[in-house]
Write a protein that holds these residues in place. Structure first.
Motif, short mmCIF file in Angstrom:
data_model
loop_
_atom_site.label_atom_id
_atom_site.label_comp_id
_atom_site.label_asym_id
_atom_site.label_seq_id
_atom_site.Cartn_x
_atom_site.Cartn_y
_atom_site.Cartn_z
N UNK A 78 3.05 1.24 -2.25
CA UNK A 78 2.75 0.34 -3.37
C UNK A 78 1.70 0.93 -4.29
N UNK A 79 0.69 1.59 -3.69
CA UNK A 79 -0.42 2.13 -4.50
C UNK A 79 -0.28 3.62 -4.77
N UNK A 80 0.78 4.22 -4.26
CA UNK A 80 1.04 5.64 -4.51
C UNK A 80 -0.06 6.54 -3.93
N UNK A 81 -0.37 6.33 -2.66
CA UNK A 81 -1.36 7.19 -1.99
C UNK A 81 -0.60 8.32 -1.29
N UNK A 82 -0.48 9.45 -2.01
CA UNK A 82 0.28 10.58 -1.49
C UNK A 82 -0.63 11.77 -1.25
N UNK A 83 -0.20 12.66 -0.36
CA UNK A 83 -0.98 13.89 -0.12
C UNK A 83 -0.02 15.00 0.30
N UNK A 84 -0.49 16.23 0.16
CA UNK A 84 0.28 17.37 0.66
C UNK A 84 -0.19 17.67 2.07
N UNK A 85 0.73 17.71 3.00
CA UNK A 85 0.33 18.01 4.38
C UNK A 85 0.13 19.51 4.57
#
Lengths: 503, 503
Positions: B253-260
């Motif tokens: 919903x809040x677009x909390x993305x990261x590159x692993x």
């Protein structure tokens, strides 16, 4: 503020002070603007400074008999109408709650629903709501004094915001007291101002000037507003705290009555006093430099960062263990009610690691490598000195002396700020000289504290404000009685007042 | 809860539990209803308990790596629409800000003005607004975990309010964390629940049962809601804290993305967890009696009150001095991170003086008169014993033993609450017996904790709720796997769940 070849912060203070301020906050990771209009997000490094201020100031309040309480966030609209001057001062800028739920409209879009019979205001300050309680609690002189404080968020709608200095929502403490006599209320007003002045000087290392506001600069509804004023590095003034003697005005509005010892009914005498996260804005502007934030040790989120020198592909266990042992030894020391707080930063990011901590303003940085361990030394840098200045110190002496080092940094910051304030404070008696100073907007005299005579008329005060955007910051308590002529109209005056451009 | 001839609180718990609760709050001077709809005023005696809870719990959070921050009070309406389930859960009851100033209308009456383009919601909880920040802060797995907490006020519009238990505005802490892996987020969810359970048991002396909520009782938008449930003296359950595993729902919903670490983009896994001033409502209902409030020593605003025995028209200097010396000697002792806090009450109001402190629930009362001073004794009463029980003690032994006395009171309160919980907990396998228990609304079995089998269907859960107003408080973590039959439909079940009427 001499020119430097290379600084961590761009622009420098000289290049663009306002932008420098924003960059300091960003580079130190203290806070950020939020997408919510006029509100900021206080990140851990910024909020920890507020926590330290809260904890230390709260302990001082309690020593004077003040107790904490908590009053509602919302104020019914009708309360604001009780005190005419007060509402004029605050009604212009407040958040108004008109509905108590959301519903989906025909298109599935959320819309406000459940309209309130009476709108609620999000508190801009709590005099009226606390007055309502005090009215119920006060019957006899035996119920007085009432000495309350609350730590809370308040909202004043602001069109132009700057983090820590002016935001629509901000955090503060507001003290509210009620007394049986005028004398006692006046004493409390001044007692709290003194407490603020000592706190800001001793803990935030910001020298202040104490005084009272002119009638036109008073808190809406107050009989007397006292304040502390500090000089920023752009030579503007920042009000770092206020304490108001409210006379019987709010007691009349809120009906705070009591029977005195002779059985007569009287209105109580009330005070209110407040400081806010604005103090942090002041702290930033007084101490920071072109390399980043500088935080006075007594309110710093952490006091020491240890930067272990680790070698790629080697066994760094010994260095890591030594860093942990150093941290533990330092944490054993007490500094102003808390252990010496130590961070270990073992990130593998090269020189950026040390600069990160310079920018965050941590008081002491320590590098620790195999050679230091062999020699039982640490390589130490203080934030109050130039970033190139690092010194090797005996490790045991460093541990034993850490609180002295922190106190010394604290003292340096205060002394430096006081010297700056004094160097930029002038006593001026000629109108032309006064105007020249403030109209000369470039260079070292872009602003200053000026002590000049003032006749006491609102007309002169407004003329100067209109011409120069310079206001009377306060009528200083320690300004001696002396004959002079008003800097504006040349009429007779008995006292100098403090003029400055203000935040 | 045996009948007593005379009690300080009317009505007694047996006579009218709900009214007794209100009277306890009034008699102890903890708080009061404010004229602002649904909001209460926390007076110093009540707020000090919250301060103690905050200070002690905050220290425990920090030990787990959590840092405090502060996010805006207002949430733009559009944010609530990001997480569909969440908005359905909260949109029904919230304060909506639609205007940003007040103006006088033609009749001089203040009316809302300056309509906002987008309404703002006063935060009912901060998942969406904190999610917005976390989204900006999270780029790489190196940015995770983010471990945040905030102490704040929140607003959920309530139609029926009860002080501390359910008010429109309340104070709480809300923790929010983001992690790179599901495993880590689940661990954090349980770690915080364990922290809450230990805190509530050790500091508030309230035994709790840990478990997870059924799907229908989950936090809106959570994958898993865990909780601690405590038994009040009316045998109802009170949820004293919750910890939610939010899966990737809020991150989406809040677009909390990261590159692993492998360079792949992923959504973070988030948690949230909270406790509130509701814990104080629980504390009141678990420990207090028909003479007033009983506060567990570890969170008590003050630990000891000294009541000097003063004689009218005599020189009481010696007694007054002796009281001050006793206070100083006690304050020298440390009890759970603070000095032993002592009040001296020398009001001349007769027997009402002692009763005031009984009603306020202070752990220890000490009378001190000329005879005690001559004998080097104190006349001591403990709040965990009957009010008629007072004992003379050697003064030096009392001083030396004060922290043991306080610990002993703390232990007594916990043991008593646990015994009460156990005595009112039943394992029931027959539907009729289950219904009989809850339908028998008079006497000792008006409510209970019941462990019974449940098939897992929402239909059975709702049937019982509809019939008896009894809900599944949690699926306890320590409930062993065993074969059984659902208490409602008799289908096979593998585990007992905890049923109770709830606050």
């Amino acid at each position: 503020m001499g020119a430097k070849n290379k600084t961590a912060i761009t622009p420098t203070r000289e290049e663009d002070y306002a932008q420098w301020y924003q960059e300091i906050i960003k580079a130190s990771d203290m806070a950020e603007n939020s997408p919510v209009r006029g509100c900021m997000v206080m990140k851990p490094w910024g909020y920890a400074i507020w926590e330290n201020i809260m904890n230390q100031m709260d302990a001082q309040f309690k020593k004077t008999g003040v107790k904490n309480a908590y009053f509602p966030l919302f104020i019914p609209l009708s309360y604001l109408e009780k005190e005419a001057e007060h509402v004029d001062g605050f009604a212009k800028e407040c958040a108004v709650v008109t509905h108590h739920k959301l519903e989906k409209d025909a298109n599935g879009k959320l819309v406000p629903a459940g309209e309130l019979a009476e709108p609620l205001i999000v508190r801009p300050t709590s005099e009226t709501i606390i007055g309502e309680s005090m009215s119920r609690w006060t019957t006899s002189y035996r119920d007085l004094p009432i000495l309350l404080n609350q730590w809370a968020n308040v909202v004043r709608w602001e069109m132009r915001t700057r983090m820590f200095l002016r935001t629509s929502e901000f955090l503060w403490q507001e003290g509210h007291t009620a007394h049986a006599t005028k004398k006692e209320a006046v004493q409390r007003t001044l007692q709290m101002l003194d407490l603020y002045a000592d706190f800001v000087e001793e803990r935030l290392a910001m020298p202040v000037i104490k005084g009272r506001k002119t009638v036109s600069e008073r808190f809406p509804g107050a009989d007397d507003t006292t304040c502390i004023e500090a000089m920023m590095q752009d030579r503007r003034a920042l009000q770092a705290g206020t304490s108001h003697f409210l006379g019987q005005n709010f007691a009349r509005g809120s009906d705070i009555r009591f029977q005195n010892e002779d059985g007569q009914e009287q209105y109580a005498w009330t005070t209110s006093w407040g400081t806010s996260t604005r103090m942090i804005g002041g702290m930033i502007m007084v101490h920071s430099d072109d390399d980043g934030l500088v935080v006075p040790p007594r309110i710093a989120p952490a006091h020491v960062v240890i930067l272990p020198i680790l070698k790629k592909g080697e066994d760094n266990t010994k260095v890591q263990e030594s860093a942990k042992a150093l941290k533990a030894a330092l944490a054993d020391k007490n500094f102003y009610g808390r252990p010496v707080e130590v961070e270990i930063d073992d990130r593998d990011i090269g020189g950026a690691r040390g600069w990160d901590w310079v920018k965050k303003g941590i008081p002491v940085r320590v590098e620790l490598g195999p050679r230091d361990i062999a020699n039982n030394t640490v390589f130490m840098a203080r934030r109050d000195k130039d970033t190139s200045h690092k010194e090797s110190m005996d490790r045991d002496l460093f541990i034993a002396g850490i609180t002295d080092i922190l106190d010394s940094i604290q003292q340096t910051l205060f002394d430096r700020a006081l010297a700056f304030q004094k160097a930029n404070t002038f006593y001026i008696d000629a109108r032309q000289e006064f105007y020249d100073l403030y109209e000369n907007t470039g260079g070292a005299r872009n602003g200053a504290f000026v002590f000049s005579h003032w006749c006491g008329s609102r007309a002169c005060e407004e003329q100067i404000k209109k011409d120069l955007s310079v206001t009377i910051r306060c009528i200083p308590f320690d300004s001696p009685k002396e004959h002079g002529q008003c800097i504006c109209c040349e009429k007779a005056s008995e006292q100098r007042v403090l003029f400055a451009k203000a935040y």
